[in-house]
Design a protein around this motif. Structure first.
Motif, mmCIF file in Angstrom:
data_model
loop_
_atom_site.group_PDB
_atom_site.id
_atom_site.type_symbol
_atom_site.label_atom_id
_atom_site.label_comp_id
_atom_site.label_asym_id
_atom_site.label_seq_id
_atom_site.Cartn_x
_atom_site.Cartn_y
_atom_site.Cartn_z
ATOM 1 N N LEU A 14 -42.966 27.386 -0.091
ATOM 2 C CA LEU A 14 -42.450 28.523 -0.857
ATOM 3 C C LEU A 14 -41.609 28.077 -2.048
ATOM 4 O O LEU A 14 -41.611 28.725 -3.095
ATOM 5 C CB LEU A 14 -41.650 29.453 0.046
ATOM 6 N N ARG A 15 -40.914 26.960 -1.909
ATOM 7 C CA ARG A 15 -40.168 26.427 -3.059
ATOM 8 C C ARG A 15 -41.132 26.020 -4.177
ATOM 9 O O ARG A 15 -40.831 26.207 -5.365
ATOM 10 C CB ARG A 15 -39.281 25.259 -2.644
ATOM 11 N N ALA A 16 -42.302 25.516 -3.807
ATOM 12 C CA ALA A 16 -43.314 25.176 -4.810
ATOM 13 C C ALA A 16 -43.842 26.447 -5.487
ATOM 14 O O ALA A 16 -44.068 26.462 -6.701
ATOM 15 C CB ALA A 16 -44.456 24.385 -4.164
ATOM 16 N N VAL A 17 -44.039 27.510 -4.720
ATOM 17 C CA VAL A 17 -44.459 28.795 -5.289
ATOM 18 C C VAL A 17 -43.382 29.299 -6.251
ATOM 19 O O VAL A 17 -43.682 29.749 -7.357
ATOM 20 C CB VAL A 17 -44.735 29.837 -4.178
ATOM 21 N N ALA A 18 -42.122 29.230 -5.826
ATOM 22 C CA ALA A 18 -41.013 29.679 -6.672
ATOM 23 C C ALA A 18 -40.958 28.878 -7.971
ATOM 24 O O ALA A 18 -40.762 29.446 -9.050
ATOM 25 C CB ALA A 18 -39.693 29.561 -5.921
ATOM 26 N N LYS A 19 -41.151 27.579 -7.873
ATOM 27 C CA LYS A 19 -41.139 26.729 -9.077
ATOM 28 C C LYS A 19 -42.261 27.121 -10.022
ATOM 29 O O LYS A 19 -42.061 27.223 -11.237
ATOM 30 C CB LYS A 19 -41.249 25.261 -8.672
ATOM 31 N N LEU A 20 -43.441 27.354 -9.481
ATOM 32 C CA LEU A 20 -44.582 27.763 -10.300
ATOM 33 C C LEU A 20 -44.298 29.095 -10.991
ATOM 34 O O LEU A 20 -44.528 29.245 -12.196
ATOM 35 C CB LEU A 20 -45.835 27.854 -9.428
ATOM 36 N N ALA A 21 -43.782 30.062 -10.237
ATOM 37 C CA ALA A 21 -43.461 31.366 -10.816
ATOM 38 C C ALA A 21 -42.408 31.228 -11.915
ATOM 39 O O ALA A 21 -42.528 31.833 -12.986
ATOM 40 C CB ALA A 21 -42.989 32.326 -9.726
ATOM 41 N N GLU A 22 -41.395 30.423 -11.665
ATOM 42 C CA GLU A 22 -40.335 30.211 -12.646
ATOM 43 C C GLU A 22 -40.880 29.519 -13.899
ATOM 44 O O GLU A 22 -40.534 29.889 -15.024
ATOM 45 C CB GLU A 22 -39.206 29.401 -12.019
ATOM 46 N N GLU A 23 -41.729 28.534 -13.714
ATOM 47 C CA GLU A 23 -42.345 27.856 -14.863
ATOM 48 C C GLU A 23 -43.214 28.809 -15.681
ATOM 49 O O GLU A 23 -43.370 28.632 -16.886
ATOM 50 C CB GLU A 23 -43.169 26.656 -14.396
ATOM 51 N N ASN A 24 -43.758 29.828 -15.021
ATOM 52 C CA ASN A 24 -44.541 30.846 -15.731
ATOM 53 C C ASN A 24 -43.657 31.843 -16.472
ATOM 54 O O ASN A 24 -44.146 32.635 -17.264
ATOM 55 C CB ASN A 24 -45.444 31.613 -14.756
ATOM 56 N N GLY A 25 -42.347 31.827 -16.193
ATOM 57 C CA GLY A 25 -41.414 32.699 -16.885
ATOM 58 C C GLY A 25 -40.787 33.780 -16.031
ATOM 59 O O GLY A 25 -39.997 34.587 -16.529
ATOM 60 N N ALA A 26 -41.124 33.838 -14.750
ATOM 61 C CA ALA A 26 -40.545 34.838 -13.853
ATOM 62 C C ALA A 26 -39.112 34.461 -13.494
ATOM 63 O O ALA A 26 -38.724 33.298 -13.563
ATOM 64 C CB ALA A 26 -41.385 34.957 -12.584
ATOM 65 N N CYS A 27 -38.354 35.449 -13.072
ATOM 66 C CA CYS A 27 -37.007 35.230 -12.549
ATOM 67 C C CYS A 27 -37.131 34.933 -11.060
ATOM 68 O O CYS A 27 -37.890 35.607 -10.354
ATOM 69 C CB CYS A 27 -36.165 36.476 -12.766
ATOM 70 N N VAL A 28 -36.402 33.937 -10.569
ATOM 71 C CA VAL A 28 -36.424 33.584 -9.150
ATOM 72 C C VAL A 28 -34.995 33.602 -8.619
ATOM 73 O O VAL A 28 -34.110 32.991 -9.219
ATOM 74 C CB VAL A 28 -37.068 32.193 -8.920
ATOM 75 N N ASN A 82 -47.912 35.131 -14.319
ATOM 76 C CA ASN A 82 -48.778 34.718 -15.427
ATOM 77 C C ASN A 82 -48.969 35.833 -16.445
ATOM 78 O O ASN A 82 -48.894 35.601 -17.645
ATOM 79 C CB ASN A 82 -50.160 34.294 -14.903
ATOM 80 N N LYS A 83 -49.247 37.039 -15.971
ATOM 81 C CA LYS A 83 -49.594 38.147 -16.857
ATOM 82 C C LYS A 83 -48.390 38.910 -17.394
ATOM 83 O O LYS A 83 -48.429 39.446 -18.501
ATOM 84 C CB LYS A 83 -50.506 39.131 -16.127
ATOM 85 N N ARG A 84 -47.330 39.023 -16.590
ATOM 86 C CA ARG A 84 -46.160 39.821 -16.953
ATOM 87 C C ARG A 84 -44.875 39.108 -16.517
ATOM 88 O O ARG A 84 -44.101 39.643 -15.717
ATOM 89 C CB ARG A 84 -46.248 41.199 -16.285
ATOM 90 N N PRO A 85 -44.649 37.893 -17.019
ATOM 91 C CA PRO A 85 -43.503 37.115 -16.533
ATOM 92 C C PRO A 85 -42.154 37.790 -16.784
ATOM 93 O O PRO A 85 -41.250 37.681 -15.959
ATOM 94 C CB PRO A 85 -43.600 35.797 -17.295
ATOM 95 N N HIS A 86 -42.020 38.509 -17.885
ATOM 96 C CA HIS A 86 -40.740 39.137 -18.237
ATOM 97 C C HIS A 86 -40.339 40.254 -17.275
ATOM 98 O O HIS A 86 -39.188 40.655 -17.255
ATOM 99 C CB HIS A 86 -40.808 39.692 -19.659
ATOM 100 N N ASP A 117 -40.796 48.663 -14.810
ATOM 101 C CA ASP A 117 -40.139 47.759 -15.763
ATOM 102 C C ASP A 117 -39.875 46.398 -15.139
ATOM 103 O O ASP A 117 -39.884 45.378 -15.823
ATOM 104 C CB ASP A 117 -38.812 48.370 -16.232
ATOM 105 N N ILE A 118 -39.598 46.402 -13.839
ATOM 106 C CA ILE A 118 -39.398 45.174 -13.078
ATOM 107 C C ILE A 118 -40.220 45.283 -11.799
ATOM 108 O O ILE A 118 -40.205 46.316 -11.132
ATOM 109 C CB ILE A 118 -37.919 44.957 -12.694
ATOM 110 N N VAL A 119 -40.932 44.210 -11.489
ATOM 111 C CA VAL A 119 -41.697 44.153 -10.244
ATOM 112 C C VAL A 119 -41.086 43.058 -9.379
ATOM 113 O O VAL A 119 -41.096 41.890 -9.746
ATOM 114 C CB VAL A 119 -43.191 43.871 -10.507
ATOM 115 N N VAL A 120 -40.534 43.483 -8.245
ATOM 116 C CA VAL A 120 -39.858 42.573 -7.326
ATOM 117 C C VAL A 120 -40.799 42.217 -6.183
ATOM 118 O O VAL A 120 -41.482 43.088 -5.646
ATOM 119 C CB VAL A 120 -38.582 43.227 -6.743
ATOM 120 N N TYR A 121 -40.803 40.952 -5.823
ATOM 121 C CA TYR A 121 -41.496 40.483 -4.624
ATOM 122 C C TYR A 121 -40.483 39.746 -3.777
ATOM 123 O O TYR A 121 -40.042 38.657 -4.138
ATOM 124 C CB TYR A 121 -42.649 39.535 -4.988
#
Length: 134
Positions: A97-111, A74-78, A50-54
């Motif tokens: 890594l802050r740039a990676v986090a921003k990209l993930a967050e912009e895709n809809g992931a929780c950071v 991208n595929k499962r942001p929620h 249900d949640i995938v943590v990295y």
């Protein structure tokens, strides 16, 4: 609800720090003697969680977890959560890594940026999921 605990495997035992505090089921991909069966189970667990943590720490030895984060965001942001433990990274790596986090967050992931934040988020999601079962 089930959480997949992905991310950095070497060094800091961050999974051991959070597992006792989780109020839901989890999959810990760390095994003593990695096999093809373990690899296949990890793929299945990652897909069905249900949640995938990295969680990324300075002990990161490769970059595959970063690729997985962006793919899942991208595929499962929620269901994607990125936790970067910045303490110990040099300035350039932290900036990257802050740039990676921003990209993930912009895709809809929780950071999040701490294990406390991570546990709070997971347990909050677990409690909401449990309430829906009423």
């Amino acid at each position: 609800m089930k959480v997949f605990l992905g991310g950095t495997c070497a060094g800091r035992k961050w999974r051991d720090e959070i597992i006792p505090r989780l109020t839901c089921d989890y999959y810990n991909p760390i095994v003593k003697n990695w096999s093809e069966e373990d690899r296949l189970r990890e793929v299945r667990e990652r897909q069905t969680a249900d949640i995938v943590v990295y969680t990324i720490t300075p002990d990161m030895a490769g970059v595959y977890s970063i690729a997985e984060i962006i793919d899942d965001s991208n595929k499962r942001p929620h269901k994607t959560v990125l936790c970067i433990l910045y303490d110990g990274f040099d300035r350039k790596m932290a900036h990257s890594l802050r740039a990676v986090a921003k990209l993930a967050e912009e895709n809809g992931a929780c950071v999040v940026e701490s294990l406390d934040e991570l546990v709070t988020y997971i347990n909050m999601r677990a409690s909401v999921t449990d309430l829906k079962g009423w």
